[in-house]
Scaffold this active site. Structure first.
Site, short mmCIF file in Angstrom:
data_model
loop_
_atom_site.label_atom_id
_atom_site.label_comp_id
_atom_site.label_asym_id
_atom_site.label_seq_id
_atom_site.Cartn_x
_atom_site.Cartn_y
_atom_site.Cartn_z
N GLY A 10 28.01 18.51 -27.03
CA GLY A 10 27.67 17.66 -28.16
C GLY A 10 28.61 17.87 -29.33
O GLY A 10 29.50 18.73 -29.32
N THR A 35 23.69 13.05 -23.64
CA THR A 35 24.33 12.54 -24.86
C THR A 35 25.63 13.29 -25.14
O THR A 35 26.44 12.82 -25.94
CB THR A 35 23.41 12.65 -26.09
N TYR A 150 11.46 13.29 -32.06
CA TYR A 150 12.46 14.27 -32.50
C TYR A 150 11.85 15.24 -33.51
O TYR A 150 11.96 16.47 -33.36
CB TYR A 150 13.64 13.54 -33.12
#
Length: 319
Positions: A10, A35, A150
């Protein structure tokens, strides 16, 4: 030390790997690329002090050999529903990374009696009623809104980390990360920095929804990583805010980007309501980081943008 970094591919994870290696540590990177971007780690190919395991942290984690530290950074991070990398579009995976992933990484830290650092977030404060935000503030968070996957995953992760610290005597740390920008950001993640930079570099007017009075506090990635590294080496177990305390309105930020890029297209305003749970103001109180870590950001916003722009030009094919 030999250190496991989850979410290593990331934006923040890859910069953290670089810093740890530069400090002479051995790093085991872990990511499932949901991601994360493999290109963020490509420059480490052949580095004898870096190894990589492709793995989903929500599943049981095994790493051969001794570990001295575990840094849990695996999670989708963008709140933008139009982003393929955003947690709104990856809700279950986000909650599993925060809940099961934290449980699994704490478990391996316990097995190795390793120090543990959790990447938490300013989003645990929600749309804050206290300003600026101190670590003692409990937050103003919607537990069932679209952003809750989240926010609540990170709040649970903090609670679990403290439980392992208190019950199992694990040597834990918690960093609450505020808005950060720099090279290796997803240029399509839908947040304000990549949106504005793409528009400005393409010569388009910058689009502001509303009047631009909402604020953020932007920290350049190198400053953030410095704070995290100092926290890792410290003996502080309670959460610590790491971010830039300079509050900037979205309108001021747009004007600065146009100035730095030299974009003459200006700014356009569009009607638009705030996104669900989107904070109106965001500013960290970093007194604790200053006092305990001797840390504060050094890179001003204009300089940080100048260091970020070449990366965006390359990704946009404008270099």
């Amino acid at each position: 030390m030999r250190i496991l970094v989850t979410g290593a591919a990331g934006f923040l994870g890859s910069h953290l790997c670089d810093r740890l290696l530069a400090e002479g540590h051995s790093v085991v990177g872990m990511d499932n690329f949901i991601t994360g971007n493999p290109n963020n780690l490509a420059h480490l190919a052949g580095n004898q002090d870096f190894s990589f395991i492709r793995h989903d942290v929500s599943n049981f984690i095994f790493v051969p050999g001794k570990l001295d530290a575990v840094l849990h950074f695996a999670s989708p991070a963008s709140p933008n529903p139009n982003s393929p990398f955003g947690y709104v579009n990856l809700p279950i995976q986000t909650m599993k990374a925060g809940a099961l992933g934290t449980h699994n990484t704490l478990g391996i830290a316990r097995t190795h009696q390793a120090r543990f650092l959790l990447a938490s977030t300013s989003e645990i404060y929600g749309d804050p009623l206290e300003h600026p935000q101190t670590e003692s503030y409990w937050g103003h968070v919607d537990p069932i809104g679209t952003r809750s996957v989240y926010d609540e995953a990170k709040r649970f992760a903090e609670a679990l980390t403290m439980a392992y610290h208190r019950f199992h005597d694990i040597n834990t740390r918690i960093v609450r990360i505020f808005n950060t920008y720099g090279p290796r950001m997803h240029i399509d993640d839908g947040r304000v920095v990549p949106n504005f930079l793409k528009q400005a570099l393409c010569g388009d007017p910058l689009t502001i929804y509303g009047d631009g009075s909402q604020t953020r506090a932007f920290c350049y990635v190198d400053d953030l990583i410095e704070g995290i590294y100092r926290l890792l080496l410290s003996d502080e177990h309670m959460p610590v805010n790491i971010g830039n305390p300079v509050e900037t309105s979205i309108l001021e930020f747009a004007q600065l980007i146009n100035d730095v890029v030299g974009n003459q297209a200006g700014i356009i305003f569009k009607e638009g309501q705030r996104g669900e749970g989107d904070p109106q103001r965001r500013q960290p109180d970093i007194s604790k980081a200053r006092n305990i870590l001797g840390w504060e950001p050094k890179i001003d916003l204009e300089t940080g943008l100048e260091r970020t722009i070449p990366y965006f030009k390359e990704k946009l094919g404008l270099a």
